[in-house]
Design an enzyme around this catalytic site. Structure first.
Site, mmCIF file in Angstrom:
data_model
loop_
_atom_site.group_PDB
_atom_site.id
_atom_site.type_symbol
_atom_site.label_atom_id
_atom_site.label_comp_id
_atom_site.label_asym_id
_atom_site.label_seq_id
_atom_site.Cartn_x
_atom_site.Cartn_y
_atom_site.Cartn_z
ATOM 1 N N GLU A 399 -9.467 73.930 85.407
ATOM 2 C CA GLU A 399 -10.890 73.968 84.986
ATOM 3 C C GLU A 399 -11.661 72.767 85.544
ATOM 4 O OE1 GLU A 399 -12.264 76.414 82.930
ATOM 5 O OE2 GLU A 399 -10.489 77.360 82.075
HETATM 6 C C1 LIG Z 1 -0.866 76.351 85.590
HETATM 7 C C2 LIG Z 1 -2.095 76.506 86.434
HETATM 8 C C3 LIG Z 1 -2.951 77.561 86.208
HETATM 9 C C4 LIG Z 1 -4.075 77.723 87.011
HETATM 10 N N1 LIG Z 1 -4.883 78.824 86.808
HETATM 11 C C5 LIG Z 1 -5.863 79.076 87.727
HETATM 12 C C6 LIG Z 1 -6.595 80.312 87.640
HETATM 13 O O1 LIG Z 1 -6.393 81.155 86.747
HETATM 14 N N2 LIG Z 1 -7.534 80.555 88.591
HETATM 15 C C7 LIG Z 1 -7.791 79.672 89.607
HETATM 16 O O2 LIG Z 1 -8.656 79.966 90.423
HETATM 17 N N3 LIG Z 1 -7.128 78.488 89.683
HETATM 18 C C8 LIG Z 1 -6.172 78.172 88.788
HETATM 19 N N4 LIG Z 1 -5.456 77.006 88.889
HETATM 20 C C9 LIG Z 1 -5.753 76.068 89.969
HETATM 21 C C10 LIG Z 1 -6.461 74.812 89.501
HETATM 22 O O3 LIG Z 1 -7.758 75.137 89.129
HETATM 23 C C11 LIG Z 1 -6.395 73.781 90.643
HETATM 24 O O4 LIG Z 1 -5.057 73.354 90.731
HETATM 25 C C12 LIG Z 1 -7.319 72.607 90.373
HETATM 26 O O5 LIG Z 1 -8.654 72.992 90.531
HETATM 27 C C13 LIG Z 1 -7.043 71.413 91.301
HETATM 28 O O6 LIG Z 1 -7.015 71.801 92.643
HETATM 29 P P1 LIG Z 1 -5.798 71.354 93.587
HETATM 30 O O7 LIG Z 1 -4.545 71.700 92.880
HETATM 31 O O8 LIG Z 1 -6.033 71.912 94.925
HETATM 32 O O9 LIG Z 1 -5.882 69.775 93.634
HETATM 33 P P2 LIG Z 1 -6.737 68.917 94.679
HETATM 34 O O10 LIG Z 1 -8.138 69.416 94.696
HETATM 35 O O11 LIG Z 1 -6.003 68.813 95.955
HETATM 36 O O12 LIG Z 1 -6.734 67.510 93.958
HETATM 37 C C14 LIG Z 1 -5.655 66.571 94.072
HETATM 38 C C15 LIG Z 1 -6.124 65.248 93.458
HETATM 39 O O13 LIG Z 1 -7.253 64.741 94.208
HETATM 40 C C16 LIG Z 1 -8.347 64.568 93.347
HETATM 41 N N5 LIG Z 1 -9.586 64.912 94.054
HETATM 42 C C17 LIG Z 1 -9.858 66.038 94.744
HETATM 43 N N6 LIG Z 1 -11.103 65.995 95.230
HETATM 44 C C18 LIG Z 1 -11.640 64.823 94.838
HETATM 45 C C19 LIG Z 1 -12.902 64.181 95.017
HETATM 46 N N7 LIG Z 1 -13.927 64.768 95.656
HETATM 47 N N8 LIG Z 1 -13.081 62.973 94.482
HETATM 48 C C20 LIG Z 1 -12.086 62.372 93.780
HETATM 49 N N9 LIG Z 1 -10.885 62.913 93.567
HETATM 50 C C21 LIG Z 1 -10.653 64.130 94.091
HETATM 51 C C22 LIG Z 1 -8.096 65.509 92.167
HETATM 52 O O14 LIG Z 1 -8.789 65.086 91.013
HETATM 53 C C23 LIG Z 1 -6.592 65.390 92.023
HETATM 54 O O15 LIG Z 1 -6.263 64.254 91.287
HETATM 55 C C24 LIG Z 1 -4.353 76.787 88.050
HETATM 56 C C25 LIG Z 1 -3.499 75.704 88.256
HETATM 57 C C26 LIG Z 1 -2.368 75.559 87.479
HETATM 58 C C27 LIG Z 1 -1.463 74.407 87.766
#
Ligand SMILES: Cc1cc2nc3c(=O)[nH]c(=O)nc-3n(C[C@H](O)[C@H](O)[C@H](O)COP(=O)(O)OP(=O)(O)OC[C@H]3O[C@@H](n4cnc5c(N)ncnc54)[C@H](O)[C@@H]3O)c2cc1C
Length: 592
Positions: A399
């Site tokens: 979220e």
């Molecule tokens: C159990 C689970 C259920 C999920 N369910 C859904 C779902 O139903 N539908 C769906 O669409 N997604 C879902 N997700 C995905 C989830 O929304 C994403 O994992 C989340 O948005 C983070 O994206 P990422 O994993 O690519 O991390 P990244 O975006 O790669 O982030 C990695 C780190 O970098 C930081 N970061 C990234 N960008 C910035 C920035 N601009 N400035 C500072 N820090 C930054 C982040 O805060 C984090 O600490 C789910 C994930 C999990 C683990």
């Protein structure tokens, strides 16, 4: 069903005083709200918690059956108009339900995937035909929904999705791409899929599994939430009828952001519910576990933990209820149609982000201490403390990660200020003139009610927040967005301010709304505000030190000392009072 809050603009609490009578609290739930809450608690306690192990073995047929039960009980249709099979109740009702679903963690995620991430975007953006076709079956739990936004290369940067949609000669669409981490992905029938039309226009589509071309990848091996399905979703020439675009072509960001606005608020409420259940668990364990010939609950170190768990949870619970009241007040008299609801969620997007970050971090603190109170038993699977601890960790990631939400909290306020929607800039300027005068005093406040010292302290928090944001805007102008650490400090100050004020206003109203336990309300609010003062002072010092030096820095720090005077409080005694009450009843204080 109505709440008593009057309409206020989102973020206005930073610039205006609020009366305790004007804030919605758990004590003001109506009988109807309480009935929804009780129905949910009975369902979770008797039908979900006993089968968590089976869900963890990926029995998705069982997950379907439980969603159907939710449908029968009306829990999936709270925010859905009656014509589509819903109950069309207020946000306080939704809150009362999701708070009670929260302790089921894995199932709460399944429920959220259905109610918040599939039903809600359809209510907000669906055409009458789309609503008629899909909502009744989603609301009854006959079909299961999922929300497919994230991709392996685009999580936080969701609008950079690579999934493509290409229009065909007959008007239908072909979707190709791969989504990642999709909750309910292994067994959902219906997906809200985000794809770029011709690789450009970010758009939401309603995709039935039965259309063909959509398949689920393998279940992810996760740290927690083993009872919730999380899979990739593969789209290989998935054909979607022309009429299944959700919202407008190129406006998928509106669908995504508005869904998240509500999802964040709802997640905050689920976290509050999870924390309450964990406190009950910890208090009961501490009462029964004996060491050195006495219950561990009699030790000051354990009382400190329980007292702090309660104070933090009280603040989060207070702020989510206050926010529900604000949203409901904004919707009074409106047609409750999708547009009005989306607008209300957008108005309180700052508060929703606060609920998400404060809720998830406070829950993680509570669950960590719950493991600690359980000692070795907290580390083994025979006790639920271990499962809760693992299950909750993802709340800080999905979220919108907490880092992204921390950027949004001050970022959205600053944007509104620049547009003139809230008078933040003149207030910051006035304050700047004022702090240059050594006679500036801590805020005034009325002495005719309880917690007047705390109200003064909260007024000082607001001034500190304005000083930090105002100085940052002045120092960096449009480049402020590059200063993430400063925005993080500002977010932390804003969160503790909103949480602290919500706790104090609730405790003040509890004198009449919950007189038997008003001492507990007051103790929780006092502990939270006192410690928030110490935290806020540290964050403000760090922020000022990062953006100024020499005489300017000295002036700012002197002003900070004059404005923020935290009255010393015996928080040890207050935490003991809170802990003893929870241990005596085996419950979190507002459930006594
Ligand atoms: C159990 C689970 C259920 C999920 N369910 C859904 C779902 O139903 N539908 C769906 O669409 N997604 C879902 N997700 C995905 C989830 O929304 C994403 O994992 C989340 O948005 C983070 O994206 P990422 O994993 O690519 O991390 P990244 O975006 O790669 O982030 C990695 C780190 O970098 C930081 N970061 C990234 N960008 C910035 C920035 N601009 N400035 C500072 N820090 C930054 C982040 O805060 C984090 O600490 C789910 C994930 C999990 C683990």
């Amino acid at each position: 069903m109505t709440t008593t809050t009057s309409i206020r603009k989102g973020g206005s609490w930073l610039l205006e005083e609020t009366a305790s009578s004007d804030v919605f609290t758990p004590e003001k739930l109506t009988d109807e709200h309480r009935l929804m809450a009780q129905t949910t608690t009975e369902f979770v306690d008797s039908e979900v918690l006993p089968v968590l192990d089976r869900l963890e073995q990926k029995d998705w047929q069982l997950a379907r059956t439980l969603l159907k039960r939710c449908g029968e009980l009306g829990l999936l249709g709270i925010a859905v108009p009656e014509e589509y099979g819903g109950l069309d109740l207020d946000k306080a009702s939704s809150l009362a339900v999701v708070e009670r679903i929260g302790p089921s963690a894995s199932f709460a995620t399944t429920f959220g995937g259905q109610a918040n991430l599939t039903i809600l975007p359809l209510v907000l953006f669906g055409t009458p035909a789309q609503k008629e076709k899909y909502l009744p079956r989603l609301v009854s739990g006959e079909i299961v929904g999922a929300y497919a936004l994230s991709e392996s290369g685009s999580g936080s940067d969701a609008l950079a999705a690579k999934t493509r949609a290409v229009r065909q000669a007959d008007g239908s669409w072909l979707l190709n791409g791969e989504k990642m981490w999709i909750s309910n992905g292994g067994f959902a029938d219906l997906f809200i899929v985000f794809a770029k039309v011709d690789g450009e226009q970010f758009t939401a589509f309603i995709v039935e599994r039965g259309f063909g071309g959509l398949s689920s990848g393998n279940e992810e091996h996760k740290m927690g939430l083993h009872g919730s399905s999380t899979t990739p979703i593969l789209l290989q020439d998935a054909r979607v009828p022309a009429e299944n675009v959700l919202g407008e072509i190129g406006k998928g960001h509106k669908v995504a952001l508005n869904t998240l606005n509500y999802g964040r608020f709802s997640l905050g409420a689920m976290c509050a519910g999870g924390a309450q259940a964990a406190i009950a668990d910890a208090a009961s364990y501490a009462a029964s576990r004996r060491q050195f010939g006495q219950p561990i609950a009699s030790f000051g170190a354990i009382k400190h933990k329980l007292g702090e768990m309660i104070a933090r949870t009280y603040a989060v619970e207070s702020l989510v209820y206050r926010t529900a009241g604000l949203i409901d007040a904004a919707l009074v008299g409106s047609a409750h149609n999708g547009g009005a609801v989306a607008q209300a969620f957008e108005e309180y997007a700052v508060e929703a982000s606060i609920a998400k970050v404060a809720g998830s971090e406070s829950l993680d603190f509570v669950l960590d201490e719950n493991v600690q109170i359980h000692g070795g038993n907290g580390f083994v699977k025979d006790y639920s403390a271990e499962r809760y601890y693992r299950d909750a960790r993802v709340n800080r990631i999905f979220e919108g990660t907490n880092e992204i939400n921390r950027l949004l909290i001050p970022g959205m306020l600053v944007r509104r200020a620049i547009k003139g929607e809230i008078p933040l800039i003149p207030a910051a300027r006035r304050l700047q003139d004022e702090v240059l005068s050594p006679s500036v005093r801590a805020a005034t406040g009325s002495d005719d009610q309880v917690l007047t010292d705390e109200m003064r302290t909260i007024a000082a928090f607001k001034k500190v927040a304005l000083m930090v944001i105002g100085t940052a805007m002045q120092t960096y102008g449009e480049k402020l967005t590059d200063q993430q650490e400063l925005l993080g400090y500002a977010a932390d100050i804003l969160m503790d301010t909103y949480a602290g004020e919500s706790a104090v206003l609730r405790a003040q109203s509890a004198v009449t709304a919950d007189p038997r336990r008003s001492d507990l309300h007051i103790a929780a609010a006092r502990v939270f505000v006192h410690d928030a003062g110490l935290r806020i002072e540290g964050w403000a010092r760090s922020a000022f030190s990062a953006m100024s030096e020499g005489d300017t820095l000295r002036t700012l720090l002197a002003a900070l000392r004059r404005i923020l005077k935290v009255t010393p409080v015996n928080t040890v005694a207050l935490r003991r009072t809170l802990a003893d009450a929870a241990v005596a009843e085996g419950k979190y204080i507002s459930r006594l």
